[in-house]
Design a protein around this motif. Structure first.
Motif, PDB file in Angstrom:
ATOM      1  N   ALA A   8      25.680  50.028  47.175  1.00 41.63           N
ATOM      2  CA  ALA A   8      24.968  48.490  46.361  1.00 41.63           C
ATOM      3  C   ALA A   8      25.266  48.434  45.308  1.00 41.63           C
ATOM      4  CB  ALA A   8      23.304  49.217  46.859  1.00 41.63           C
ATOM      5  N   ASN A   9      25.301  49.294  44.455  1.00 43.83           N
ATOM      6  CA  ASN A   9      25.295  49.715  42.950  1.00 43.83           C
ATOM      7  C   ASN A   9      27.231  48.817  42.342  1.00 43.83           C
ATOM      8  OD1 ASN A   9      25.708  50.802  40.234  1.00 43.83           O
ATOM      9  ND2 ASN A   9      23.845  51.368  39.802  1.00 43.83           N
ATOM     10  N   ARG A  10      27.079  48.014  41.994  1.00 40.98           N
ATOM     11  CA  ARG A  10      28.040  46.687  41.726  1.00 40.98           C
ATOM     12  C   ARG A  10      29.207  48.198  40.697  1.00 40.98           C
ATOM     13  NH1 ARG A  10      29.757  44.670  36.876  1.00 40.98           N
ATOM     14  NH2 ARG A  10      27.392  45.065  35.942  1.00 40.98           N
ATOM     15  N   LEU A  11      27.520  48.667  39.292  1.00 42.92           N
ATOM     16  CA  LEU A  11      29.058  49.949  38.644  1.00 42.92           C
ATOM     17  C   LEU A  11      29.415  51.151  39.663  1.00 42.92           C
ATOM     18  CD1 LEU A  11      26.826  50.024  35.462  1.00 42.92           C
ATOM     19  CD2 LEU A  11      28.761  48.493  36.292  1.00 42.92           C
ATOM     20  N   GLU A  12      28.859  51.326  40.728  1.00 41.27           N
ATOM     21  CA  GLU A  12      29.819  52.683  41.522  1.00 41.27           C
ATOM     22  C   GLU A  12      30.437  52.264  41.975  1.00 41.27           C
ATOM     23  OE1 GLU A  12      26.615  55.001  43.189  1.00 41.27           O
ATOM     24  OE2 GLU A  12      25.080  55.108  41.360  1.00 41.27           O
ATOM     25  N   ALA A  13      30.483  50.737  42.333  1.00 40.52           N
ATOM     26  CA  ALA A  13      31.391  50.154  43.828  1.00 40.52           C
ATOM     27  C   ALA A  13      32.776  50.271  42.675  1.00 40.52           C
ATOM     28  CB  ALA A  13      31.774  48.990  44.044  1.00 40.52           C
ATOM     29  N   GLU A  14      32.562  49.375  41.792  1.00 43.32           N
ATOM     30  CA  GLU A  14      33.343  49.727  40.954  1.00 43.32           C
ATOM     31  C   GLU A  14      34.686  50.675  40.899  1.00 43.32           C
ATOM     32  OE1 GLU A  14      31.898  45.295  38.453  1.00 43.32           O
ATOM     33  OE2 GLU A  14      32.448  46.997  37.027  1.00 43.32           O
ATOM     34  N   LEU A  15      33.838  51.611  40.059  1.00 45.07           N
ATOM     35  CA  LEU A  15      34.049  53.188  40.332  1.00 45.07           C
ATOM     36  C   LEU A  15      35.350  53.627  41.075  1.00 45.07           C
ATOM     37  CD1 LEU A  15      34.465  55.025  37.820  1.00 45.07           C
ATOM     38  CD2 LEU A  15      32.297  56.811  38.747  1.00 45.07           C
ATOM     39  N   LEU A  16      34.384  53.376  42.293  1.00 47.76           N
ATOM     40  CA  LEU A  16      35.124  53.196  43.611  1.00 47.76           C
ATOM     41  C   LEU A  16      36.841  53.194  43.120  1.00 47.76           C
ATOM     42  CD1 LEU A  16      35.443  54.887  46.641  1.00 47.76           C
ATOM     43  CD2 LEU A  16      34.370  53.318  47.305  1.00 47.76           C
ATOM     44  N   ILE A  17      36.945  51.696  43.050  1.00 49.44           N
ATOM     45  CA  ILE A  17      37.877  51.157  43.503  1.00 49.44           C
ATOM     46  C   ILE A  17      38.895  51.529  42.383  1.00 49.44           C
ATOM     47  CG2 ILE A  17      39.046  49.087  42.975  1.00 49.44           C
ATOM     48  CD1 ILE A  17      37.560  48.935  45.815  1.00 49.44           C
ATOM     49  N   LYS A  18      38.081  51.635  41.104  1.00 46.51           N
ATOM     50  CA  LYS A  18      39.211  52.166  39.889  1.00 46.51           C
ATOM     51  C   LYS A  18      39.521  53.390  39.480  1.00 46.51           C
ATOM     52  CE  LYS A  18      36.883  49.587  35.916  1.00 46.51           C
ATOM     53  NZ  LYS A  18      36.238  49.489  35.132  1.00 46.51           N
ATOM     54  N   GLU A  19      38.567  54.364  40.502  1.00 42.41           N
ATOM     55  CA  GLU A  19      39.265  56.349  40.853  1.00 42.41           C
ATOM     56  C   GLU A  19      40.524  55.839  41.477  1.00 42.41           C
ATOM     57  OE1 GLU A  19      38.028  58.476  39.796  1.00 42.41           O
ATOM     58  OE2 GLU A  19      37.324  58.137  37.764  1.00 42.41           O
ATOM     59  N   THR A  20      40.446  55.428  42.875  1.00 45.78           N
ATOM     60  CA  THR A  20      40.658  55.467  44.354  1.00 45.78           C
ATOM     61  C   THR A  20      43.072  54.610  43.484  1.00 45.78           C
ATOM     62  OG1 THR A  20      39.854  54.406  45.673  1.00 45.78           O
ATOM     63  CG2 THR A  20      41.925  54.252  45.946  1.00 45.78           C
ATOM     64  N   LEU A  21      42.284  54.033  42.504  1.00 44.63           N
ATOM     65  CA  LEU A  21      43.510  52.986  41.831  1.00 44.63           C
ATOM     66  C   LEU A  21      44.365  54.416  40.884  1.00 44.63           C
ATOM     67  CD1 LEU A  21      45.172  50.719  42.298  1.00 44.63           C
ATOM     68  CD2 LEU A  21      44.166  49.750  39.988  1.00 44.63           C
ATOM     69  N   TYR A  22      43.932  55.180  39.888  1.00 45.97           N
ATOM     70  CA  TYR A  22      43.852  56.070  39.187  1.00 45.97           C
ATOM     71  C   TYR A  22      44.633  57.021  40.250  1.00 45.97           C
ATOM     72  CZ  TYR A  22      43.487  59.655  35.674  1.00 45.97           C
ATOM     73  OH  TYR A  22      44.190  60.523  34.673  1.00 45.97           O
ATOM     74  N   ALA A  81      35.235  44.338  43.241  1.00 44.25           N
ATOM     75  CA  ALA A  81      35.731  45.082  42.799  1.00 44.25           C
ATOM     76  C   ALA A  81      37.676  44.831  42.855  1.00 44.25           C
ATOM     77  CB  ALA A  81      35.490  46.412  42.881  1.00 44.25           C
ATOM     78  N   VAL A  82      37.686  45.118  44.927  1.00 43.88           N
ATOM     79  CA  VAL A  82      39.564  45.244  45.260  1.00 43.88           C
ATOM     80  C   VAL A  82      40.518  44.089  44.626  1.00 43.88           C
ATOM     81  CG1 VAL A  82      39.263  45.298  47.122  1.00 43.88           C
ATOM     82  CG2 VAL A  82      40.363  46.702  46.417  1.00 43.88           C
ATOM     83  N   THR A  83      39.571  42.776  44.780  1.00 40.25           N
ATOM     84  CA  THR A  83      39.910  41.210  44.642  1.00 40.25           C
ATOM     85  C   THR A  83      41.939  42.029  43.533  1.00 40.25           C
ATOM     86  OG1 THR A  83      38.832  40.542  45.860  1.00 40.25           O
ATOM     87  CG2 THR A  83      40.322  38.730  44.802  1.00 40.25           C
ATOM     88  N   GLN A  84      41.227  42.119  42.417  1.00 39.42           N
ATOM     89  CA  GLN A  84      42.287  41.709  41.227  1.00 39.42           C
ATOM     90  C   GLN A  84      43.325  42.788  41.951  1.00 39.42           C
ATOM     91  OE1 GLN A  84      41.983  39.221  39.313  1.00 39.42           O
ATOM     92  NE2 GLN A  84      44.596  39.915  39.014  1.00 39.42           N
ATOM     93  N   VAL A  85      43.083  44.099  42.206  1.00 41.31           N
ATOM     94  CA  VAL A  85      43.816  44.792  42.751  1.00 41.31           C
ATOM     95  C   VAL A  85      44.718  44.418  43.364  1.00 41.31           C
ATOM     96  CG1 VAL A  85      44.737  46.865  43.266  1.00 41.31           C
ATOM     97  CG2 VAL A  85      42.742  47.077  42.249  1.00 41.31           C
ATOM     98  N   MET A  86      44.750  43.816  45.009  1.00 37.78           N
ATOM     99  CA  MET A  86      45.214  43.210  45.756  1.00 37.78           C
ATOM    100  C   MET A  86      46.047  41.869  45.052  1.00 37.78           C
ATOM    101  SD  MET A  86      42.966  44.326  48.560  1.00 37.78           S
ATOM    102  CE  MET A  86      42.365  45.762  49.762  1.00 37.78           C
TER     103      MET A  86
END
Ligand code: NAP
Length: 244
Positions: free
Chosen positions: A62-76, A121-126
């Motif tokens: 529900a927290n935008r920043l935490e959702a973004e971090l979830l995607i960033k950390e996975t990509l990393y 958050a995942v859209t740009q990655v995909m």
């Protein structure tokens, strides 16, 4: 290259069953959790001990920043994201007259905005990959509406609308977006119901039983597989015939 799947709300129930299935199918799996650190860690440890590639990541979707971090950390960690399963959700049963603004906002923030946050958050990655599969977990109550569950039903109907709109937006980038709509499934989400209430409910299900978390995981896996490459914007109902 090994594929990577993020499963939100994978510390228990449907999310945990989905994480187990994707790990067994050879994916790197990110087990997202919010409160249930212990069960997420236990699940990850038992899968890792069996040779599967899994990691845990705390994030309140529900927290935008935490959702973004979830995607960033996975990509990393894994270099790409092939599948996002937006499963994190909470139930809420109450008359509308007893549902206050705080209750309503909490349900919408987790169930609908959480799905939006992770999708965004995942859209740009995909899009960069020109490939990806997003599977959102709705509910049969999002299709039909449940008495005394206005906020929950609205949040899950919203997930269906989001799924259909995003499917159209992302199809030109080679990304599919679908929803799975479970009926009543044996998880802790239904632990508030008495045995009598459950029996009454089961009596109205044409297939005569509740579904299992693994049966939902199998539907999710199908939509993530190459066999579903030409399916997008759809709602796959897995409810024992309760809603036809
Ligand atoms: P569950 O056993 O209660 O599990 C819910 C999961 O969601 C937990 O892992 C929980 O993680 C996570 N979660 C809750 N809030 C979160 C947040 N803010 N951020 C991240 N994770 C969060 O429920 P379930 O039955 O497996 O339900 C999974 C999904 O299926 C939900 O979207 C639900 O609405 C849907 N569904 C279930 C049924 C059913 O009959 N069970 C029917 C239709 C649809 P933590 O414990 O770590 O916070």
């Amino acid at each position: 290259m090994k594929k990577t799947a993020i499963i939100t709300g994978a510390s228990k129930g449907i999310g945990a069953a989905t994480a187990i299935l994707f790990a067994q199918k050879g994916y790197n799996v990110v087990i997202n959790y919010n409160n249930s650190y212990e069960s997420a860690t236990l699940l990850a440890r038992s899968l890792s001990q069996n040779g599967f590639s899994v990691t845990t990541q705390k994030a309140n979707v529900a927290n935008r920043l935490e959702a973004e971090l979830l995607i960033k950390e996975t990509l990393y960690k894994f270099g790409r994201i092939d599948v996002l399963v937006n499963n994190a959700g909470v139930a809420f049963e109450s008359l509308i007259s007893s549902t206050d603004e705080v209750d309503y906002d909490r349900i919408m923030d987790i169930n609908l905005k959480g799905t939006f946050n992770c999708c965004k958050a995942v859209t740009q990655v995909m899009v960069n990959q020109q490939a990806g599969k997003i599977i959102n977990i709705s509910s049969m109550w999002g299709e039909t509406g449940a008495s005394c569950e206005v906020a929950y039903s609205a949040s899950k109907a919203g997930v269906i609308g989001l799924t259909k709109a995003l499917a159209k937006e992302l199809a030109p980038s080679g990304i599919t977006v679908n929803a799975v709509s479970p009926g009543i499934i044996e998880t802790s989400m239904n632990s508030n119901l008495t045995v009598e209430e459950l029996n009454d409910f089961v009596a109205t299900i044409p297939l005569g039983r509740m579904g299992t978390a693994d049966e939902i995981a199998q539907a999710v896996y199908f939509l993530a597989s190459d066999n579903a490459d030409y399916i997008t914007g759809q709602v796959l109902s897995v409810n024992g015939g309760y809603v036809i």
